[in-house]
Design an enzyme around this catalytic site. Sequence first.
Site, PDB file in Angstrom:
ATOM      1  N   GLY A  46       0.844  -1.194   0.000  1.00 26.84           N
ATOM      2  CA  GLY A  46       0.000   0.000   0.000  1.00 26.84           C
ATOM      3  C   GLY A  46       0.874   1.237   0.000  1.00 26.84           C
ATOM      4  O   GLY A  46       2.046   1.183   0.388  1.00 26.84           O
ATOM      5  N   GLN A  51       3.016   9.988   1.027  1.00 27.11           N
ATOM      6  CA  GLN A  51       4.336   9.342   1.121  1.00 27.11           C
ATOM      7  C   GLN A  51       5.232   9.692  -0.066  1.00 27.11           C
ATOM      8  O   GLN A  51       6.440   9.478  -0.010  1.00 27.11           O
ATOM      9  CB  GLN A  51       4.192   7.818   1.211  1.00 27.11           C
ATOM     10  CG  GLN A  51       3.620   7.338   2.550  1.00 27.11           C
ATOM     11  CD  GLN A  51       3.476   5.830   2.575  1.00 27.11           C
ATOM     12  OE1 GLN A  51       2.477   5.296   2.091  1.00 27.11           O
ATOM     13  NE2 GLN A  51       4.450   5.132   3.112  1.00 27.11           N
ATOM     14  N   CYS A 108       6.274  -0.014   7.205  1.00 22.14           N
ATOM     15  CA  CYS A 108       5.879   1.145   6.406  1.00 22.14           C
ATOM     16  C   CYS A 108       7.016   1.495   5.456  1.00 22.14           C
ATOM     17  O   CYS A 108       8.183   1.508   5.869  1.00 22.14           O
ATOM     18  CB  CYS A 108       5.581   2.322   7.335  1.00 22.14           C
ATOM     19  SG  CYS A 108       5.079   3.818   6.471  1.00 22.14           S
ATOM     20  N   LEU A 109       6.689   1.776   4.202  1.00 19.01           N
ATOM     21  CA  LEU A 109       7.721   2.152   3.232  1.00 19.01           C
ATOM     22  C   LEU A 109       8.408   3.451   3.630  1.00 19.01           C
ATOM     23  O   LEU A 109       9.503   3.733   3.163  1.00 19.01           O
ATOM     24  CB  LEU A 109       7.105   2.281   1.831  1.00 19.01           C
ATOM     25  CG  LEU A 109       6.585   0.970   1.229  1.00 19.01           C
ATOM     26  CD1 LEU A 109       5.840   1.237  -0.069  1.00 19.01           C
ATOM     27  CD2 LEU A 109       7.714  -0.028   0.998  1.00 19.01           C
ATOM     28  N   GLU A 151      -3.004   3.190   5.617  1.00 21.69           N
ATOM     29  CA  GLU A 151      -2.866   4.256   4.605  1.00 21.69           C
ATOM     30  C   GLU A 151      -3.718   5.468   4.971  1.00 21.69           C
ATOM     31  O   GLU A 151      -3.322   6.612   4.733  1.00 21.69           O
ATOM     32  CB  GLU A 151      -3.248   3.747   3.211  1.00 21.69           C
ATOM     33  CG  GLU A 151      -2.457   2.553   2.687  1.00 21.69           C
ATOM     34  CD  GLU A 151      -0.957   2.676   2.834  1.00 21.69           C
ATOM     35  OE1 GLU A 151      -0.438   3.814   2.845  1.00 21.69           O
ATOM     36  OE2 GLU A 151      -0.289   1.643   2.973  1.00 21.69           O
ATOM     37  N   HIS A 154      -1.945   7.770   7.133  1.00 22.12           N
ATOM     38  CA  HIS A 154      -0.990   8.649   6.433  1.00 22.12           C
ATOM     39  C   HIS A 154      -1.660   9.946   5.997  1.00 22.12           C
ATOM     40  O   HIS A 154      -1.028  11.003   5.984  1.00 22.12           O
ATOM     41  CB  HIS A 154      -0.423   7.941   5.188  1.00 22.12           C
ATOM     42  CG  HIS A 154       0.729   7.025   5.471  1.00 22.12           C
ATOM     43  ND1 HIS A 154       1.911   7.456   6.010  1.00 22.12           N
ATOM     44  CD2 HIS A 154       0.884   5.684   5.264  1.00 22.12           C
ATOM     45  CE1 HIS A 154       2.757   6.431   6.119  1.00 22.12           C
ATOM     46  NE2 HIS A 154       2.144   5.340   5.681  1.00 22.12           N
TER      47      HIS A 154
HETATM   48 CO    CO Z   1       3.003   3.436   5.670  1.00 20.50          CO
END
Ligand code: CO
Length: 196
Positions: A46, A51, A108-109, A151, A154
Amino acid sequence: MAILEVLKFPDARLRDVSKAVNQFDAGLKKLADDMLETMYAENGIGLAASQVGELKRMLIVDTRPRETKGRYEKAEMSDLEAKITQPLVVINPVLVKGEGKETFDEGCLSVPSFFETVERHQTITLKYQDLRGKEHTLVTDGLLAVCLQHEMDHLEGTLFIDHLSFIKANKIKNQIKKHGYPDKKKKSDDQDKAEM
Ligand code: CO
């Protein structure tokens, strides 16, 4: 399509609140396509627009089992999850209902290589718009429900580490402050962990 830079904690832009989308144009479609390419390149499940530095209330998810993409072939999707066509582009999401509790080892990326258990609603009902502005309602559970809630956080400038105890969150923050992120990402061999 293009691979975008994923902002990493402690980048202050990850703390901004995203704004509602009201123009459903070719630019939005291009952003969604670029976000998908970026998410797949990063082996994520996701990604929220914030981001990649776009303060739009838009996120993408794809929690289908993938052999090398953070979720393994063996992982089973729930019945509700399997009914939903993915990848899914979700714009202006609103949580209508959240029921039950579920925990998952989230990553998390934007905080790569760190995984911690977070508690979320088990089943969620969500209203959202697609890339053409059409409204939809979806009900899901499983990894898709976890990922959507992650998400949506975020979009409010919230990261998964904000859900941890003070001690756990501080440990991660101090490690990042002292050592940065590892050059090579720890591969998640565990189907019960994923970055999003
Ligand atoms: Co994340």
